[in-house]
Design a protein around this motif. Sequence first.
Motif, short mmCIF file in Angstrom:
data_model
loop_
_atom_site.label_atom_id
_atom_site.label_comp_id
_atom_site.label_asym_id
_atom_site.label_seq_id
_atom_site.Cartn_x
_atom_site.Cartn_y
_atom_site.Cartn_z
N VAL A 183 69.85 51.59 -58.40
CA VAL A 183 71.16 51.11 -58.85
C VAL A 183 71.88 50.33 -57.75
N LYS A 184 71.61 50.70 -56.49
CA LYS A 184 72.33 50.05 -55.39
C LYS A 184 72.12 48.54 -55.35
N ALA A 185 70.99 48.06 -55.87
CA ALA A 185 70.71 46.62 -55.77
C ALA A 185 71.64 45.80 -56.66
N PHE A 204 68.13 61.38 -57.54
CA PHE A 204 69.28 61.25 -56.65
C PHE A 204 68.79 61.19 -55.21
N SER A 205 68.81 60.00 -54.63
CA SER A 205 68.37 59.79 -53.25
C SER A 205 69.58 59.77 -52.32
N GLY A 206 69.32 59.63 -51.03
CA GLY A 206 70.41 59.44 -50.08
C GLY A 206 70.45 60.55 -49.04
N LEU A 246 61.04 66.30 -51.44
CA LEU A 246 61.43 65.95 -50.08
C LEU A 246 61.04 64.52 -49.80
N ARG A 247 61.98 63.79 -49.24
CA ARG A 247 61.63 62.44 -48.79
C ARG A 247 60.99 62.57 -47.42
N VAL A 248 59.72 62.24 -47.34
CA VAL A 248 59.03 62.35 -46.07
C VAL A 248 58.94 60.97 -45.44
N ILE A 299 59.64 53.21 -47.72
CA ILE A 299 59.35 52.75 -46.36
C ILE A 299 60.14 51.52 -45.93
N GLY A 300 60.88 50.94 -46.86
CA GLY A 300 61.67 49.77 -46.47
C GLY A 300 61.88 48.85 -47.64
N SER A 301 62.38 47.67 -47.36
CA SER A 301 62.75 46.75 -48.43
C SER A 301 62.23 45.36 -48.09
N GLY A 325 61.01 52.26 -53.48
CA GLY A 325 61.11 50.87 -53.92
C GLY A 325 60.59 49.96 -52.83
N GLY A 326 61.19 48.79 -52.71
CA GLY A 326 60.90 47.97 -51.54
C GLY A 326 60.08 46.71 -51.75
N LEU A 327 59.52 46.53 -52.95
CA LEU A 327 58.70 45.33 -53.14
C LEU A 327 59.55 44.08 -52.97
N PHE A 377 58.40 55.01 -59.45
CA PHE A 377 58.74 53.82 -58.66
C PHE A 377 60.27 53.71 -58.65
N GLU A 378 60.79 53.16 -57.56
CA GLU A 378 62.26 52.97 -57.44
C GLU A 378 62.60 51.53 -57.06
N PRO A 379 62.20 50.55 -57.84
CA PRO A 379 62.47 49.16 -57.44
C PRO A 379 63.91 48.74 -57.66
N GLY A 380 64.40 47.94 -56.75
CA GLY A 380 65.72 47.34 -56.91
C GLY A 380 65.59 45.84 -56.89
N ARG A 381 65.39 45.30 -55.68
CA ARG A 381 65.36 43.85 -55.48
C ARG A 381 64.39 43.13 -56.42
N SER A 382 63.18 43.70 -56.59
CA SER A 382 62.17 42.97 -57.38
C SER A 382 62.52 42.95 -58.86
N MET A 427 74.68 39.29 -42.46
CA MET A 427 74.23 40.62 -42.05
C MET A 427 72.79 40.66 -41.59
N TYR A 428 71.94 39.93 -42.28
CA TYR A 428 70.49 40.03 -41.97
C TYR A 428 69.89 38.70 -41.59
N ASP A 429 70.74 37.66 -41.43
CA ASP A 429 70.16 36.35 -41.17
C ASP A 429 69.30 35.93 -42.36
N1 LLP Z 1 64.82 53.73 -53.04
C1 LLP Z 1 65.49 54.04 -51.91
C2 LLP Z 1 65.50 55.43 -51.44
C3 LLP Z 1 66.16 53.04 -51.18
O1 LLP Z 1 66.80 53.34 -50.06
C4 LLP Z 1 66.12 51.69 -51.66
C5 LLP Z 1 66.81 50.62 -50.94
C6 LLP Z 1 65.43 51.43 -52.84
C7 LLP Z 1 64.78 52.46 -53.50
C8 LLP Z 1 65.34 50.05 -53.44
O2 LLP Z 1 64.71 49.18 -52.57
P1 LLP Z 1 64.37 47.68 -53.05
O3 LLP Z 1 63.32 47.77 -54.13
O4 LLP Z 1 65.61 47.06 -53.55
O5 LLP Z 1 63.87 47.03 -51.81
N2 LLP Z 1 70.94 45.50 -48.44
C9 LLP Z 1 69.59 45.18 -48.03
C10 LLP Z 1 68.56 46.08 -48.68
C11 LLP Z 1 68.83 47.56 -48.47
C12 LLP Z 1 67.83 48.43 -49.18
C13 LLP Z 1 68.24 49.86 -49.12
N3 LLP Z 1 67.41 50.77 -49.83
C14 LLP Z 1 69.34 43.71 -48.33
O6 LLP Z 1 70.23 43.03 -48.82
O7 LLP Z 1 68.25 43.19 -48.06
#
Ligand code: LLP
Length: 427
Positions: free
Chosen positions: A65-67, A107-109, A154-156, A206-208, A244-246, A284-289, A327-329
Motif C-alpha cells: 500500500v505504501k507505493a 502487517f509489515s513494519g 518473522l521477517r528475517v 531485500i530491497g526495492s 516486494g522489490g521488483l 508476494f508484496e509488490p508495490g512499484r512494479s 531524495m534518491y537522485d
Molecule cells: N514489502 C516491504 C516490507 C517493503 O518494505 C516494501 C517497500 C515493499 C514490500 C514494496 O516494495 P516495492 O515492490 O515497491 O519495491 N520510496 C522508495 C522505495 C521504498 C521502498 C520501501 N519498502 C522509492 O521511491 O524508491
Amino acid sequence: MTDSASSHAFHRDHGTLFVEGVSAADLAAQFGTPLYVYSRAALSAAWHAYADACAGRRAKVHVAVKANSNLAVLNVFAREGAGFDIVSAGELARVLAAGGKAADVVFSGVGKTAREMREALEAGVKCFNVESIPELDRLNDVAGQLGMRAPVSLRVNPDVDPKTHPYISTGLKANKFGVAFDEARATYRAAAAMPHLEVVGIDCHIGSQITEISPYLDAIDKVLELVDQIEADGTSIRHIDVGGGLGIRYDDETPPDIGEFVRTVLDRIDAHSAKTGKAREVYFEPGRSLVGNAGLLLTTVEFLKPGAEKNFAIVDAAMNDLARPAMYDAYHAIEPVAERAAPAQTYDVVGPVCESGDWLGRARTLAIEAGDVLAIRSAGAYGFVMSSNYNTRARAAEILVDGTRVHVAREREDVAQLFAGERVLPD
Ligand code: LLP
C-alpha cells in the motif's frame, strides 16, 4: 519507460500524449497542474501479470500500500481480489475504506505501536510480519489482553545484496530491518513459546527497484535453509513471503518480466516443497512494479530561465510533489504532452521550492516554451504518497483514467485545509 502494459495505456497520437482515451493536455486544462494521473488499464495489466503467473499455484499477491495508497487505486486491486501489505494502522484504514478485506492483509513494519497491533488484531489481519524480540513480546501482550492469538511471521534478514540504491536496499546486515539470519532460529523458538502468538510463516524483503532475479533466489535459498531448521524444532511454516522489490523501467533498466519473475520464484520454492514433502503458500508484496509505470505527474512550465552554465525550466511541480529525484537522485523521464517545433535545448527541470535540491530532471533536452505542460513519467509509485506540504504548497489532485472516463481520485488540496488544525495564540 516502455513496459508493455503502460505503453498501451500511455501513447501518442499526432504528437499528443494520451492516457488511455483521454488527452493529457485536456486533463491539465480541466484539473490544473501539478496533477497525478493514473491509468486503470495499466494498473490492471500489471496486476494480471502477477495474478496470471500465480494462477493454479499456491500463491497470493499482497499489494504494498505504501507505493500508492489512493483509495481508487487500492479499489482497482481490491476488485481483483488482491491482498494488501500494510505498514501502519492508517494504511489498514485505507485498505478497508477501499473495499479490501482485513483477512487478506499482512502487517509489515519495524515499529508497530501497541495501538496499531490492537486495531489490526481487532480487524482480523491475516499475519503480522514481526522484526524483533521486543516486538514479539509486545504483540504477545496485546493479543493476550484481547484474549486472542496473533498470527506471526518473522521477517528475517538474509544478508544478500540486492544491487540497488543504498537507501532502498533492506536485506543487508547493516540495515535496521528484520531479524539477523544467525538469530532467526532462536527467535522462532522464542516466538513458538509465547502463548498468545501462533507462528504461521516466514518472510523477507531485500530491497526495492531490484532489476535482477538472482538476489531473490539467493535470499530464498537462505530462507528455505531456515525453514528446515525451524521445522526441525517442531514449528511448522505454512507460508513463505518473499516481499516486494521488483524494479521497473524508468530509463534504460531491463528488469525481468513480472511473469518470469513470479514463475522462477515459485519454481524454486516448489522444488524445495517437493523435496521435503511439504507444500507451502507463497506471498508476494509488490508495490512499484504494480503502480510505478501506471502513473505520471503533469506539470506546467512557468518560466524558462537561461543561465551562464545551465538553462532552467521552472515548473509548477516541486520536490514536495515528487520527492524521488531530490531524495534518491532518481531519474524520471520528462516529456512535453504536445510536441512542438521549437528548437530543443538542454534544461534542468526544477520546481519553485527554496532548496537547491528541488529538481525533477537534470540536463534534459526539451523543445519547450513557457506555458507548456510536461509529463513526468513513472510517477505512480512513491509519488503522491511521499508528497508533503513543504513551503505551504497544497498537494496535487489525483485522477484515474478508465478508457474515456475520468475519475477524480483525490481533489486538489486548498490552502485553508493546510492550516485548518492550527491556532494562533490566545489573547
Ligand atoms: N514489502 C516491504 C516490507 C517493503 O518494505 C516494501 C517497500 C515493499 C514490500 C514494496 O516494495 P516495492 O515492490 O515497491 O519495491 N520510496 C522508495 C522505495 C521504498 C521502498 C520501501 N519498502 C522509492 O521511491 O524508491
